[in-house]
Design an enzyme around this catalytic site. Structure first.
Site, mmCIF file in Angstrom:
data_model
loop_
_atom_site.group_PDB
_atom_site.id
_atom_site.type_symbol
_atom_site.label_atom_id
_atom_site.label_comp_id
_atom_site.label_asym_id
_atom_site.label_seq_id
_atom_site.Cartn_x
_atom_site.Cartn_y
_atom_site.Cartn_z
ATOM 1 N N CYS A 79 0.832 -1.203 0.000
ATOM 2 C CA CYS A 79 0.000 0.000 0.000
ATOM 3 C C CYS A 79 0.874 1.263 0.000
ATOM 4 O O CYS A 79 1.481 1.581 -1.000
ATOM 5 C CB CYS A 79 -0.978 -0.033 1.181
ATOM 6 S SG CYS A 79 -2.343 1.153 1.022
ATOM 7 N N HIS A 167 -3.778 -5.100 0.456
ATOM 8 C CA HIS A 167 -3.260 -5.634 1.719
ATOM 9 C C HIS A 167 -3.364 -7.159 1.728
ATOM 10 O O HIS A 167 -4.439 -7.711 1.966
ATOM 11 C CB HIS A 167 -4.036 -5.052 2.898
ATOM 12 C CG HIS A 167 -3.752 -3.615 3.144
ATOM 13 N ND1 HIS A 167 -2.731 -3.184 3.967
ATOM 14 C CD2 HIS A 167 -4.341 -2.497 2.655
ATOM 15 C CE1 HIS A 167 -2.708 -1.860 3.980
ATOM 16 N NE2 HIS A 167 -3.673 -1.418 3.196
ATOM 17 N N GLU A 169 -2.229 -9.119 3.901
ATOM 18 C CA GLU A 169 -2.253 -9.638 5.270
ATOM 19 C C GLU A 169 -3.658 -9.797 5.843
ATOM 20 O O GLU A 169 -3.835 -10.481 6.858
ATOM 21 C CB GLU A 169 -1.407 -8.742 6.191
ATOM 22 C CG GLU A 169 -1.957 -7.347 6.432
ATOM 23 C CD GLU A 169 -1.552 -6.323 5.393
ATOM 24 O OE1 GLU A 169 -1.642 -5.124 5.709
ATOM 25 O OE2 GLU A 169 -1.160 -6.718 4.273
ATOM 26 N N SER A 221 5.352 -5.569 36.226
ATOM 27 C CA SER A 221 4.093 -4.827 36.367
ATOM 28 C C SER A 221 2.890 -5.755 36.459
ATOM 29 O O SER A 221 1.832 -5.374 36.947
ATOM 30 C CB SER A 221 3.904 -3.891 35.168
ATOM 31 O OG SER A 221 3.632 -4.647 34.002
ATOM 32 N N GLY A 222 3.052 -6.963 35.944
ATOM 33 C CA GLY A 222 1.908 -7.864 35.868
ATOM 34 C C GLY A 222 1.288 -7.881 34.490
ATOM 35 O O GLY A 222 0.385 -8.665 34.211
ATOM 36 N N GLY A 223 1.765 -7.003 33.609
ATOM 37 C CA GLY A 223 1.293 -7.003 32.230
ATOM 38 C C GLY A 223 1.920 -8.138 31.436
ATOM 39 O O GLY A 223 2.785 -8.865 31.934
#
Length: 239
Positions: A79, A167, A169, A221-223
């Site tokens: 694109c 595109h 994808e 952080s727990g993420g």
């Protein structure tokens, strides 16, 4: 070193999806911002330029250092990436008469093109752009078209450099997976031997080598990101 496809991100909503498709094809890839390009190393097998919310005609449009890659390594512009290449090397990109967004069908496919090998006539593709390529440089060859977009895809003569205005994808591009596979396997020569498990094993081995007997302080952080990092570190060096 792990075979890698490098994706230069120009801010497209689909960039992460490109990466997902390549990993589904068992090829490792990394995304980097367009303005922080990576130098080529032996493990980088090809480069993909993503789409972008910008127009190539915008005053503040991204201008990557394309000379780092073009002609040096297989390159695929998607694109905006395709429009940038056409415009940058002497073609012409103009506003579309109507915004090209949604399904379209390929009315012409160059069956002799490596990138388009196995792509069916009338194959559905997904367009998402407000500009279109109206003229390509003399050394660019058309490899696919739709009824409204003559230059839907091109190849640069004498180079493994390609551009497509749709595109591949996204799910709605019926042969998009095939196009991406053609690029990474037949053009770039990737072996398709990467898996998430191999990534884990490789990362743990690299951590052991890098850290040695040093200690590590981790902010958890727990993420998702820090938890994955903590898990890999624990498997590499224990407590």
């Amino acid at each position: 070193m792990q075979e890698t496809i490098l994706i230069l991100d120009f801010g497209s909503q689909y960039t992460q999806l490109i990466a997902r498709r390549l990993r589904e094809l068992n090829v490792y890839c990394e995304i980097t911002p367009w303005n922080k390009p990576r130098e080529l190393t032996g493990n980088i097998k090809g480069v993909i330029f993503s789409g972008s919310p910008f127009s190539v005609r915008d005053e503040n449009a991204p201008i990557p250092k394309i000379e780092m890659y073009k002609g040096e390594i297989p390159l695929l512009g998607v694109c905006f990436g395709a429009q940038f290449m056409a415009n940058h090397f002497g073609g012409e990109v103009l506003p579309s008469e109507i915004r090209e967004y949604g399904r379209a069908n390929l009315t012409h496919v160059d069956s002799g093109s490596v990138l388009m090998n196995g792509v069916r006539d009338n194959s559905q593709v997904w367009m998402s752009h407000g500009d279109t390529i109206k003229k390509i440089p003399s050394n660019f060859k058309v490899i696919c078209s739709t009824s409204d977009v003559e230059y839907a895809g091109f190849k640069v003569d004498g180079e493994d450099t390609y551009g497509i205005q749709f595109h591949p994808e996204v799910y709605h591009s019926e042969d998009g997976r095939k196009i991406l596979e053609n690029f990474i396997v037949d053009v770039c020569g990737c072996k398709q031997d990467w898996t998430p498990d191999s990534f884990i094993d490789t990362t743990i081995a690299e951590l052991k080598e890098k850290i040695g007997n040093d200690s590590v302080i981790l902010g958890l952080s727990g993420g998702v990101d820090s938890t994955v990092a903590a898990t890999l570190l624990h498997r590499a060096i224990g407590e």
